[in-house]
Design a protein around this motif. Structure first.
Motif, mmCIF file in Angstrom:
data_model
loop_
_atom_site.group_PDB
_atom_site.id
_atom_site.type_symbol
_atom_site.label_atom_id
_atom_site.label_comp_id
_atom_site.label_asym_id
_atom_site.label_seq_id
_atom_site.Cartn_x
_atom_site.Cartn_y
_atom_site.Cartn_z
ATOM 1 N N VAL A 112 19.266 -1.419 10.840
ATOM 2 C CA VAL A 112 19.348 -2.334 11.984
ATOM 3 C C VAL A 112 20.797 -2.789 12.169
ATOM 4 O O VAL A 112 21.442 -3.208 11.197
ATOM 5 N N PRO A 113 21.329 -2.692 13.375
ATOM 6 C CA PRO A 113 22.723 -3.071 13.593
ATOM 7 C C PRO A 113 22.937 -4.581 13.556
ATOM 8 O O PRO A 113 21.984 -5.368 13.477
ATOM 9 N N GLY A 114 24.201 -4.948 13.627
ATOM 10 C CA GLY A 114 24.577 -6.351 13.737
ATOM 11 C C GLY A 114 25.570 -6.500 14.874
ATOM 12 O O GLY A 114 26.050 -5.513 15.437
ATOM 13 N N ILE A 115 25.868 -7.733 15.217
ATOM 14 C CA ILE A 115 26.851 -8.020 16.256
ATOM 15 C C ILE A 115 28.004 -8.774 15.619
ATOM 16 O O ILE A 115 27.804 -9.808 14.980
ATOM 17 N N ASP A 116 29.200 -8.237 15.749
ATOM 18 C CA ASP A 116 30.343 -8.876 15.095
ATOM 19 C C ASP A 116 30.886 -10.030 15.931
ATOM 20 O O ASP A 116 30.358 -10.348 17.009
ATOM 21 N N LYS A 117 31.950 -10.656 15.439
ATOM 22 C CA LYS A 117 32.446 -11.884 16.066
ATOM 23 C C LYS A 117 33.082 -11.668 17.438
ATOM 24 O O LYS A 117 33.286 -12.629 18.181
ATOM 25 N N ILE A 118 33.365 -10.400 17.795
ATOM 26 C CA ILE A 118 33.904 -10.155 19.134
ATOM 27 C C ILE A 118 32.835 -9.545 20.053
ATOM 28 O O ILE A 118 33.135 -9.104 21.157
ATOM 29 N N GLY A 119 31.585 -9.512 19.567
ATOM 30 C CA GLY A 119 30.480 -9.078 20.408
ATOM 31 C C GLY A 119 30.231 -7.583 20.432
ATOM 32 O O GLY A 119 29.543 -7.089 21.325
ATOM 33 N N SER A 120 30.756 -6.849 19.443
ATOM 34 C CA SER A 120 30.498 -5.410 19.367
ATOM 35 C C SER A 120 29.217 -5.149 18.582
ATOM 36 O O SER A 120 28.885 -5.889 17.645
ATOM 37 N N LEU A 121 28.534 -4.092 18.954
ATOM 38 C CA LEU A 121 27.343 -3.646 18.238
ATOM 39 C C LEU A 121 27.806 -2.771 17.072
ATOM 40 O O LEU A 121 28.399 -1.718 17.282
ATOM 41 N N VAL A 122 27.525 -3.216 15.850
ATOM 42 C CA VAL A 122 27.987 -2.504 14.654
ATOM 43 C C VAL A 122 26.783 -1.900 13.938
ATOM 44 O O VAL A 122 25.881 -2.619 13.507
ATOM 45 N N THR A 123 26.778 -0.583 13.820
ATOM 46 C CA THR A 123 25.663 0.119 13.174
ATOM 47 C C THR A 123 26.036 0.508 11.752
ATOM 48 O O THR A 123 27.038 1.199 11.545
ATOM 49 N N PRO A 124 25.247 0.079 10.765
ATOM 50 C CA PRO A 124 25.510 0.493 9.386
ATOM 51 C C PRO A 124 24.842 1.842 9.090
ATOM 52 O O PRO A 124 23.645 2.025 9.337
ATOM 53 N N VAL A 125 25.631 2.781 8.606
ATOM 54 C CA VAL A 125 25.154 4.119 8.230
ATOM 55 C C VAL A 125 25.193 4.208 6.711
ATOM 56 O O VAL A 125 26.240 3.991 6.102
ATOM 57 N N VAL A 126 24.067 4.515 6.116
ATOM 58 C CA VAL A 126 23.984 4.570 4.652
ATOM 59 C C VAL A 126 24.048 6.015 4.187
ATOM 60 O O VAL A 126 23.338 6.884 4.719
#
Length: 244
Positions: A112-126
């Motif tokens: 599940v992605p997160g939203i960083d402090k500048i509003g970007s969608l950040v996807t974690p790839v394991v």
């Protein structure tokens, strides 16, 4: 005897890795959130089995960088037009930052992605990497690379929460860990979205209640994590729409 012992060690490593992969694949979101109209970024969460334990690889951002110099993070960055998907972004950035080639990574899933402090969608790839990997940090982007036992993110020695205002303006609190690295004899702070991803990864793999409070329903981790994310996204998106 040494050969037998080595074989037993290899079997143990495979067992740990195989169990982790089974757990992780249950939480693979694929491209479920890729359509959201936010700027995109990805991080690679490199896992390895070392001495019978799971470890996560982190980087320390170069002091030369304008944004968040000296902070701990995962290899990663913004999506480029040539990237096929979030996985391609994460692998490209890992190669650029620490010399980790795509063929050295066994990609398992996207969480599940997160939203960083500048509003970007950040996807974690394991992905899994070998414990023999020798990082070659790009000094313009990375000043150091280190490992932390994954279990530290459910049973830490030094933990606190920090007040934080999300990209949507809502007041929240962030995980903050301090890890005393025995090899470097230094203390490293892991916090924010990086810590958020590390905690979620540990919850997925170990399926244990951590020693600190979390905002998930552990009996319904998949649905509660997606619900938390979508609530933050909708709050941010509605806030942007209201300003148009």
């Amino acid at each position: 005897m040494a050969a037998v012992r080595d074989t037993e060690d290899e079997r143990g490593s495979r067992s740990i890795k195989d169990k982790a992969k089974i757990s992780l694949r249950k939480y693979d979101v694929g491209n479920k959130f890729s359509h959201l109209p936010l700027s995109k970024a990805s991080v690679l969460m490199p896992l390895m089995v070392k001495d019978g334990k799971l470890y996560l690889l982190f980087t320390v951002r170069s002091m030369k960088l304008r944004r968040s110099p000296g902070e701990v993070c995962f290899p990663g960055g913004k999506s480029e037009s040539t990237d096929r998907d979030e996985i391609a972004t994460a692998l490209r950035e890992a190669k650029e930052e620490v010399g980790l080639y795509p063929e050295q990574v066994e990609v398992i899933c996207r969480l599940v992605p997160g939203i960083d402090k500048i509003g970007s969608l950040v996807t974690p790839v394991v992905g899994f990497i070998e414990d023999t990997f020798q990082a070659r940090p790009n000094p313009d982007e990375v000043s150091d690379v280190f490992l932390v036992p994954l279990e530290y993110f459910i049973d830490p020695l030094k933990y606190m929460t920090l007040p934080y205002k999300r990209a949507d303006g809502v007041a929240s609190r962030l995980h903050s860990f301090v890890y005393d690295d025995p090899e470097r004899k230094t203390s490293l702070r892991i916090w924010g979205l990086t810590a958020h991803f590390a905690v979620f990864l540990a919850l997925v793999i170990f399926e244990k209640k951590p020693t600190f409070d979390i905002q998930y329903d552990l009996d319904n981790l998949i649905s509660s994590s997606e619900k938390n994310f979508m609530e933050e996204y909708m709050s941010l998106y509605e806030g942007k729409s209201s300003k148009l």
